[in-house]
Design an enzyme around this catalytic site. Structure first.
Site, short mmCIF file in Angstrom:
data_model
loop_
_atom_site.label_atom_id
_atom_site.label_comp_id
_atom_site.label_asym_id
_atom_site.label_seq_id
_atom_site.Cartn_x
_atom_site.Cartn_y
_atom_site.Cartn_z
N SER A 216 28.39 -29.06 27.11
CA SER A 216 28.53 -29.72 28.41
C SER A 216 29.12 -31.11 28.25
O SER A 216 29.00 -31.73 27.19
CB SER A 216 27.16 -29.86 29.08
N ASP A 217 29.79 -31.58 29.29
CA ASP A 217 30.04 -33.01 29.33
C ASP A 217 28.67 -33.68 29.41
O ASP A 217 27.69 -33.09 29.87
CB ASP A 217 30.91 -33.39 30.53
N TRP A 218 28.62 -34.93 28.98
CA TRP A 218 27.33 -35.58 28.77
C TRP A 218 26.58 -35.76 30.10
O TRP A 218 27.07 -36.37 31.02
CB TRP A 218 27.55 -36.91 28.08
#
Length: 795
Positions: free
Chosen positions: A221-223
């Site tokens: 995932s993006d953060w």
């Protein structure tokens, strides 16, 4: 997969759940019982930060993605990837979070500089070469952001509404090309929704990613993008950062209750184990051989020169040594060599264009127009640490009682503390003695950038304070581009200043108390007419005038989009005024994205240097004086004016509708018939190129063309091939790019071969890619705006 299945069988449910969430901001968890070590990730589109944002551990800043794609050079992109991987190896990083392969849908996109092109084929080809280079050294690449994160406004929540055909033929296409041609070991899913689904739980993770493309790697995932435990049923594999994620908190209970199948978790674990094995963190000791530092640095310089785009030249360039040059522009003294946000790294001291040109010419300098926004932080050469007497700053953390709980010595004033400190300090104090002996005004402008409350003291006098915590909508902005407050004060003859910045309750709560502070010079806001007049006076007395214009951190950065392509400040007025008094005015554009150039007919030369990385200044000096050719060609059309670039990046009621369909960039220009000064492929270098002939190979698999450089200066040519099908029964672009190739640097005639991949002739219809039979018209050209040679390809 038998090896990984055997290890999976040894793991408890709790261990499996822990593995699919991060250990902390940058690491995965380890499982000693099966020999699994923690993996370290790092931001890495154009430089590898490593675990800490710390000037004591400097990184090599590589030229921005727009500069790399301007080379149109797959081989160079591969070596760029190897240089990035070598930096990662040195910093014990296992996976680089890049490249960014979203499209240049609109020039207003805030991360335009971090992505490659408006075209999916050029983007995919350069991306695939970069990934192959990274992974050839045993480091994972991670193309991002899957999918339709083509702008930054409301990126955490926006719903991109894209029809199926447009989604596959434009925005998914670079990812498909990258996966099929380089087999990346990771992909990053984006924050946003697409057609109603957040990407961390999107059906697009299953089809086409897993099913049609057979992607077997890890989807990270993006953060902070994973927001629900239900998403664990999707093909998302890893939720970062940890340890506080919805999966860690609730997934085990959901599996035990039968609401989520354990098989879904097992698939994630198996893919994560395979990634760990590939990067040498699963019980196998691997020897990784980075390329030498000198090779990486040479590569950075090579990309900066070969990616520089000469858009106009009336013969003034290249310059002769010893020429008198009047230099103006804020960016001439404080070049912006990298973009803001996760593409940002801390480097060794970087030279300025003023430095590079001064080594070769008799120069004068006047700022002409301010572009400073935020704090221009100080280097160690400007400061003395009052504790040690050496260069740098003294850092002190204190608790609520005033007791010192930690101290440190640093060498810059862009300070980020992103590792767990083990305590919650009440104060962070930054102290240093500042040398202002080169100040040419009786007053000075200084400021602080932080999300927190602060006080700024100079020589025991409090000169500035902020009493509130700044609320941000985006963590990248809060950490990497924090809002600054500045003040101008009288020096009263002082040449040294004792500076102290006090940050109260430091830390950004939403980012696990990451601490971020900048102390530095801020905009003076001097009279713009006076600044321009001084630059004009210098330009009148010199043989050549070089005006360096550009953007700033408030314009191009992760976390927000641009509002206009107009240059910030009074730079337009500066260029016009200088050009009016010096017919040999050269404008250097130091920006990662298109900017308006209403003065383009008034100047002698225009050179786009992008964000050129650590050796941007040296590259500029080399191309201005002819030691190297500015061999780049635009990877994206530059349409001059906001009106000519109508695609919005602003959602309406939470939705961003891609109503333009397939027609972005040059495709839209082809439909409109509108002439544009600088379309994709524009750039003249120092050669004079023409096409002699072009023909299809006998097996119809490539275009064979003869290009001729009639200049006496050695130059690199570019052949682009665009396809069209006038009798197609499907909706298609009027023209689309299907191939390209660079020549070596030559004088005279040379042959170039452009491979024809019939996949690039296909159209997406009825849920499948279809190769329509019949004749395709091919246009072999040096520049999208030029007619070129016409061929026919039959399939």
């Amino acid at each position: 997969m038998e090896k990984y299945e055997a290890l999976l069988a040894q793991m408890t449910l709790e261990q499996k759940v822990a593995l699919v969430s991060g250990r902390d901001f940058w690491h995965t968890v380890s499982v000693a019982e099966i020999g699994l070590e923690s993996m370290r990730f790092s931001d890495g589109p154009s430089g590898v930060r490593g675990e800490a944002f710390d000037e004591r551990k400097p990184s090599l800043s590589l030229p921005s993605a727009s500069a790399l794609s301007a080379t149109w050079n797959r081989e160079l992109a591969g070596r760029y990837g190897q240089a990035a991987a070598s930096e990662a190896i040195d910093k014990q990083v296992d996976a680089l979070l890049g490249p960014t392969i979203n499209l240049h849908r609109s020039p207003l996109g805030g991360r335009h500089f971090e992505a490659y092109s408006e075209d999916p084929v050029l983007t995919g080809e350069i991306s695939a070469a970069y990934v192959r280079g990274v992974q050839s050294l045993g480091v994972s690449a991670c193309p991002k952001h899957y999918i339709s994160n083509d702008s930054e406004t409301d990126r955490h929540t926006v719903d991109a509404i894209v029809d199926e055909k447009t989604l596959h033929e434009l925005y998914l296409r670079p990812f498909q090309i990258t996966i099929e041609k380089s087999n990346p070991w990771m992909i990053m899913s984006s924050y946003n929704k697409v057609n109603g689904h957040f990407m961390h739980a999107s059906p697009l993770l299953d089809d086409p990613l897993r099913r049609k493309w057979s992607f077997e790697g890890v989807v990270v995932s993006d953060w902070t993008a994973v927001r629900s435990v239900e998403s664990a049923a999707s093909e998302q594999d890893l939720a970062m950062p940890g340890p506080f994620t919805p999966w860690n908190e609730s997934l085990a209970a959901e599996i035990r209750a039968g609401r989520i199948a354990e098989e879904a978790l097992d698939r994630k674990v198996l893919r994560t184990l395979k990634l760990a094995d590939r990067v040498g963190k699963l019980g196998t000791e691997t020897v990784k051989s980075p390329v030498p530092v000198s090779t990486r640095e040479s590569l950075a310089l090579e990309v900066a020169t070969e990616g520089a785009v000469l858009l106009k030249n009336n013969g003034v360039l290249p310059l002769s040594g010893g020429t008198s040059v009047a230099i103006s522009g804020d960016s001439a003294k404080r070049t912006r060599y990298q973009g803001g946000g996760s593409a940002q790294v801390l480097t060794k001291p970087v030279a300025s264009p003023l430095d590079a040109i001064s080594e070769r010419a008799d120069v004068s300098y006047a700022i002409g127009a301010e572009v400073v926004n935020g704090c221009v932080t100080y280097s160690e050469k400007q400061m003395t640490n009052p504790r040690t007497g050496g260069p740098g700053v003294a850092i002190t953390f204190k608790d609520a009682s005033g007791k010192v709980v930690r101290s440190d010595e640093r060498f810059g004033t862009f300070l980020i503390f992103d590792s767990e400190p083990g305590f919650e300090p009440a104060k962070l104090e930054v102290e240093f003695d500042l040398d202002v002996s080169d100040a040419d005004k009786p007053d000075y402008a200084m400021g602080v950038g932080t999300a927190n409350r602060f006080e700024l003291w100079v020589d025991d006098e409090k000169i500035l304070e902020r009493d509130e915590y700044v609320v941000y909508h985006d963590l990248a902005e809060a950490i990497l581009q924090p809002r600054e407050e500045g003040i101008k004060f009288e020096l009263n003859g002082r040449k040294q200043l004792r500076v102290k910045a006090i940050i109260f309750d430091p830390g950004i709560k939403e980012a696990y108390n990451t601490m971020s502070v900048m102390v530095g010079e801020v905009a003076r806001n001097d009279d713009p007419e006076d600044l321009i007049a001084r630059a004009v006076a210098e330009a009148k007395e010199s043989e050549v005038a070089v005006v360096v214009v550009g953007t700033n951190s408030a314009v191009e950065s992760e976390g927000f989009d641009r509002e206009t392509i107009t240059l910030p400040g009074h730079q337009e007025e500066l260029v016009r005024a200088v050009a009016a008094v010096n017919q040999n005015t050269v404008v250097v554009v130091n920006a990662g994205s298109p900017v308006d150039m209403p003065w383009r007919d008034d100047v002698a030369a225009i050179l786009v240097t992008w964000f050129g990385g650590q050796y941007a200044a040296e590259a500029l000096g080399a191309v201005l004086f002819g030691d190297a050719e500015p061999a780049g060609r635009l990877p994206t059309s530059w349409v001059m004016s906001d009106e000519g670039s109508p695609l919005s990046t602003t959602p309406i009621a939470g939705k961003l509708h891609y109503t333009e369909g397939l027609d972005i960039g040059y495709r839209a220009l082809a439909v409109s018939g509108k002439e544009v000064d600088f379309p994709i492929g524009a750039g003249i270098g120092y050669g004079k190129w023409s096409i002699g002939f072009a023909e299809m190979s006998s097996d119809q698999t490539r275009v064979v063309a003869t290009l001729n450089n009639s200049s006496e200066i050695s130059s690199k040519g570019l052949a682009m091939v665009f396809a069209s099908k006038s009798d197609s029964k499907f909706v298609r672009p009027k023209e689309w790019l299907v191939g390209f190739a660079r020549t070596e640097s030559v004088v005279g005639e040379t042959e170039v071969l452009v491979d024809m991949d019939t996949d690039y002739l296909k159209v997406f219809e009825g849920g499948e890619w279809v190769l329509e039979p019949g004749d395709y018209q091919l246009r072999v050209t040096l520049n999208f705006a030029e007619s070129g040679k016409l061929l026919t390809l039959s399939v």
